[in-house]
Design a protein around this motif. Structure first.
Motif, PDB file in Angstrom:
ATOM      1  N   SER A 195      -6.653  -0.018  -5.512  1.00 26.53           N
ATOM      2  CA  SER A 195      -7.002   1.309  -6.008  1.00 26.53           C
ATOM      3  C   SER A 195      -7.816   1.269  -7.294  1.00 26.53           C
ATOM      4  N   PHE A 222     -11.328   0.572   3.523  1.00 27.09           N
ATOM      5  CA  PHE A 222     -10.513  -0.019   4.584  1.00 27.09           C
ATOM      6  C   PHE A 222     -11.069   0.310   5.964  1.00 27.09           C
ATOM      7  N   MET A 257      -6.325  -3.176  -0.263  1.00 28.66           N
ATOM      8  CA  MET A 257      -6.601  -1.807  -0.688  1.00 28.66           C
ATOM      9  C   MET A 257      -6.297  -1.692  -2.176  1.00 28.66           C
ATOM     10  N   HIS A 312      -9.602   4.674   0.257  1.00 30.48           N
ATOM     11  CA  HIS A 312      -9.163   3.864   1.398  1.00 30.48           C
ATOM     12  C   HIS A 312      -9.978   4.178   2.652  1.00 30.48           C
ATOM     13  N   TYR A 362       0.819  -1.213   0.000  1.00 31.60           N
ATOM     14  CA  TYR A 362       0.000   0.000   0.000  1.00 31.60           C
ATOM     15  C   TYR A 362       0.852   1.262   0.000  1.00 31.60           C
TER      16      TYR A 362
END
Length: 316
Positions: free
Chosen positions: A230, A306, A228, A302, A52
């Motif tokens: 993108s 997340f 995560m 995120h 990340y």
């Protein structure tokens, strides 16, 4: 990474205060600062497939912090009256930083709990570092925890992320920590097509086979992080989402933590809202903890996937 995020979430996460459909964007105040993180530098001994923070043996976008700089922020915790209980160290690989042992002692000597995120590979296994860890564990028994990145409980899937030979080297490091009586936990990933129950059962077998005193069912001892990615579209978080999701701003990581980094070429470190967003300038809050006390608008994918929807936290 930013280009991929932009394509996947076209039109979203543009205005920090308003979502794409004009709704007020959710924000989070620093209500109970419990953890202060230090990114010791983005240099790492390996290059993972999906890191990340894009750590690698060549990425020094975040340069090494100095122990004296860490001490300055520990002083600020006291002067600002933050009720911090935990100091976290992440990277990159923290044990590549030449002053990491001094940093750990600075935090431990002030009575903080200390959490270090590591791959438990060669940087940690150098004799100087080993000696330092043993000494710290003797002096500050029970205050220090090393969270080892073990992406999966099988060699094949762990090495799919971290490269050939990485599983055995990490296992060797974990065995050394076990034998020294240094408290150890594990961080894995939830991207392998198995349920959480299946993953935890697999880790439980792995821990038992290796005599590791880690509870696979304890979410603080075996932390399973969502990926995560993108390139995946995610929803924006509005103020109405708190009620819809039955969550509160106080539940989100930026209500309880901040992270200190030092950018390449910068004269001094800066404080970020989040451990996950080291390169996005909108999450840079200032050079001091006082400046970093302002609210954070959840203006990144995120934040949604997340933290709010995934419910994850980097802390214990």
């Amino acid at each position: 990474m930013k280009d991929q995020t932009a394509r996947a979430n076209q039109g979203k996460f543009v205005n920090p205060h308003v979502t794409a459909d004009g709704s007020p964007r959710a924000s989070v105040a620093l209500t109970h600062p419990e953890t202060l993180w230090f990114n010791t530098g983005t240099l790492c001994n390996i290059t993972c497939a999906n890191c990340y923070i894009e750590s690698s043996p060549k990425n020094d976008a975040l340069v090494y912090l100095a122990a004296s700089e860490v001490g300055t922020y520990l002083d600020q915790i006291e002067s600002r009256g933050w009720p911090v209980r935990e100091i976290g160290f992440t990277g990159g690989e923290p044990f590549m930083n030449p002053e990491i042992i001094q940093m750990l002692e600075a935090a431990l000597s002030r009575g903080f709990e200390v959490l270090v995120l590591t791959n438990a590979m060669r940087p940690m296994m150098r004799k100087r570092v080993q000696a330092g860890l043993v000494a710290l564990n003797t002096r500050y028994r029970g205050q220090m925890t090393l969270r080892v990145s073990l992406d999966h409980h099988t060699k094949a899937l762990h090495e799919a992320e971290r490269g050939a030979g990485s599983f055995g080297k990490t296992l060797q490091g974990m065995a050394w920590l076990r034998d020294q009586g240094i408290r150890m936990t594990v961080a894995g990933r939830t991207v392998w097509g198995e349920t959480e129950a299946e993953a935890r059962a697999g880790y439980a077998v792995f821990f038992a086979e290796n005599n590791f005193n880690i509870d696979a069912q304890d979410h603080g001892e075996t932390v399973l992080f969502p990926e995560m990615d993108s390139q995946v579209e995610v929803p924006e978080i509005t103020t109405a989402c708190w009620g819809i999701l039955n969550k509160a701003p106080e539940d989100v990581m930026c209500a309880s933590s901040r992270m200190v980094v030092k950018r390449k070429g910068a004269e001094q470190p800066t404080v970020l809202a989040c451990t996950l967003l080291a390169y996005d300038p909108q999450f840079e809050l200032g050079a001091t903890l006082e400046e970093a006390e302002r609210e954070v608008f959840l203006n990144h994918p995120h934040c949604a996937k997340f933290c709010v929807l995934g419910g994850a936290s980097c802390s214990v």
